[in-house]
Design a protein around this motif. Structure first.
Motif, short mmCIF file in Angstrom:
data_model
loop_
_atom_site.label_atom_id
_atom_site.label_comp_id
_atom_site.label_asym_id
_atom_site.label_seq_id
_atom_site.Cartn_x
_atom_site.Cartn_y
_atom_site.Cartn_z
N ALA A 113 30.98 59.34 21.24
CA ALA A 113 31.25 58.70 20.24
C ALA A 113 30.39 59.38 18.97
N ILE A 114 29.24 59.27 19.41
CA ILE A 114 28.40 60.14 18.30
C ILE A 114 28.73 61.61 17.95
N LEU A 115 28.77 62.40 18.96
CA LEU A 115 29.20 63.71 18.52
C LEU A 115 30.76 63.66 18.28
N THR A 116 31.69 62.71 18.35
CA THR A 116 32.91 62.91 17.74
C THR A 116 32.86 62.72 16.39
N MET A 117 31.79 61.67 16.13
CA MET A 117 31.60 61.48 14.62
C MET A 117 31.07 62.49 13.75
N CYS A 118 30.11 63.25 14.55
CA CYS A 118 29.56 64.47 13.76
C CYS A 118 30.59 65.35 13.58
N ARG A 119 31.45 65.42 14.50
CA ARG A 119 32.48 66.67 14.31
C ARG A 119 33.62 66.15 13.40
N ALA A 120 33.75 64.98 13.19
CA ALA A 120 34.78 64.56 12.12
C ALA A 120 34.13 64.76 10.78
N LEU A 121 32.70 64.15 10.58
CA LEU A 121 32.11 64.43 9.21
C LEU A 121 32.17 66.00 8.84
N TYR A 122 31.80 66.87 9.79
CA TYR A 122 31.83 68.37 9.48
C TYR A 122 33.32 68.79 9.18
N THR A 123 34.23 68.19 9.77
CA THR A 123 35.56 68.59 9.69
C THR A 123 35.87 68.34 7.95
N LEU A 124 35.57 66.98 7.99
CA LEU A 124 36.03 66.54 6.49
C LEU A 124 35.30 67.22 5.56
N VAL A 145 17.90 61.31 9.13
CA VAL A 145 17.48 60.19 9.48
C VAL A 145 18.07 59.54 10.87
N PHE A 146 19.32 60.64 11.37
CA PHE A 146 19.73 60.28 12.83
C PHE A 146 19.48 61.31 13.70
N THR A 147 18.50 62.13 13.26
CA THR A 147 18.41 63.32 14.36
C THR A 147 18.17 62.91 15.73
N SER A 148 17.30 62.01 15.95
CA SER A 148 16.84 61.67 17.15
C SER A 148 18.16 60.88 17.89
N ILE A 149 18.85 60.18 17.40
CA ILE A 149 19.99 59.68 18.30
C ILE A 149 21.14 60.88 18.35
N ILE A 150 21.27 61.73 17.27
CA ILE A 150 22.15 62.94 17.80
C ILE A 150 21.56 63.82 19.07
N ASP A 151 20.24 64.23 18.79
CA ASP A 151 19.80 64.78 20.10
C ASP A 151 19.87 64.09 21.27
N ARG A 152 19.61 62.77 21.36
CA ARG A 152 20.05 62.05 22.58
C ARG A 152 21.41 62.05 23.08
N ALA A 153 22.18 62.12 22.06
CA ALA A 153 23.64 62.00 22.33
C ALA A 153 24.01 63.35 23.16
N LEU A 154 23.52 64.61 22.59
CA LEU A 154 23.69 65.70 23.18
C LEU A 154 23.07 65.77 24.74
N LYS A 155 21.85 65.08 24.86
CA LYS A 155 21.27 64.86 26.24
C LYS A 155 22.31 64.00 27.07
N TRP A 156 22.61 62.99 26.69
CA TRP A 156 23.51 62.02 27.34
C TRP A 156 24.78 62.81 27.67
N HIS A 176 25.43 51.51 14.80
CA HIS A 176 24.52 51.83 13.63
C HIS A 176 24.99 53.28 12.90
N PHE A 177 24.79 54.20 13.59
CA PHE A 177 25.27 55.50 13.37
C PHE A 177 27.04 55.74 13.08
N ILE A 178 27.48 55.08 13.80
CA ILE A 178 29.00 55.13 13.62
C ILE A 178 29.60 54.52 12.36
N ASP A 179 28.95 53.10 12.05
CA ASP A 179 29.12 52.38 10.87
C ASP A 179 28.62 53.29 9.44
N PHE A 180 27.49 54.21 9.65
CA PHE A 180 27.05 54.85 8.50
C PHE A 180 28.17 55.93 8.26
N VAL A 181 28.52 56.80 9.23
CA VAL A 181 29.46 57.72 9.03
C VAL A 181 30.66 57.35 8.43
#
Length: 190
Positions: A113-124, A145-156, A176-181
């Motif tokens: 979910a986190i990485l999908t939202m990163c990609r959606a934001l980049y695309t937009l 501010v979300f660097t740590s959760i994005i890094d963790r998502a890559l590890k997960w 929280h990250f998804i709501d922010f995006v």
């Protein structure tokens, strides 16, 4: 066939993603749904109704698909413009707020979910889709501010077989990250 492949190639167990869709359905998917057989990570082979919600997938087949055998997919996919693609990405991203609340809470799914939202934001922001890895690296710079959760998502994403995880420990941070995006996407014109 898929199960046999996964048994013989253990690294592909629960990693296979395939769609079986009729050629005629690809010509009319924007206006009507048709049955499609799907296998995705975490899901067995099953049948779904596939229509316009699959537009982003067909956009990539149309523009980047590599033909191994037979005619080019461009000959039978209903034409998809870049504008239609971007609108579809936005609509899909805005649905994640509800989607994440009513689906799996597993750590691997949170990472997805986190990485999908990163990609959606980049695309937009850029009008093109890149890999989840590239989008995650960009998002860490864009919203540090979300660097740590994005890094963790890559590890997960890499550690999806780990069963010794307390999935709920990170679930609220994921929401929280998804709501922010979603909030950021909602406030901008694309």
């Amino acid at each position: 066939m898929h199960a046999d492949f996964a048994r013989r190639n253990i690294e592909w167990d629960d990693r296979i993603e395939v769609q079986y869709y009729a050629r005629a359905a690809l010509k009319s998917f924007k206006s009507k749904s048709s049955k499609m057989a799907v296998i995705s990570p975490g899901e067995p082979l099953h049948i779904v109704d596939a229509g316009k919600q699959w537009l982003t997938n067909w956009y990539f087949v149309q523009d980047y698909g590599i033909t191994l055998f037979g005619p080019s997919p461009r000959l039978f996919i209903e034409s998809i413009s870049k504008e239609e693609f971007v609108i579809s990405v936005k609509e899909h991203a805005l649905e994640w707020g509800e989607h994440v609340k009513y689906t799996k809470h597993s750590r691997s799914y949170q990472g997805y979910a986190i990485l999908t939202m990163c990609r959606a934001l980049y695309t937009l922001e850029h009008g093109e889709q890149v890999s989840k890895m590239k989008a995650a690296q960009w998002a860490k710079q864009e919203i540090p501010v979300f660097t740590s959760i994005i890094d963790r998502a890559l590890k997960w994403r890499e550690d999806y077989r780990n069963l010794n995880i307390k999935h709920e420990e990170t679930y609220l941070e994921t929401v929280h990250f998804i709501d922010f995006v979603i909030d950021r996407i909602s406030k901008r014109q694309y």
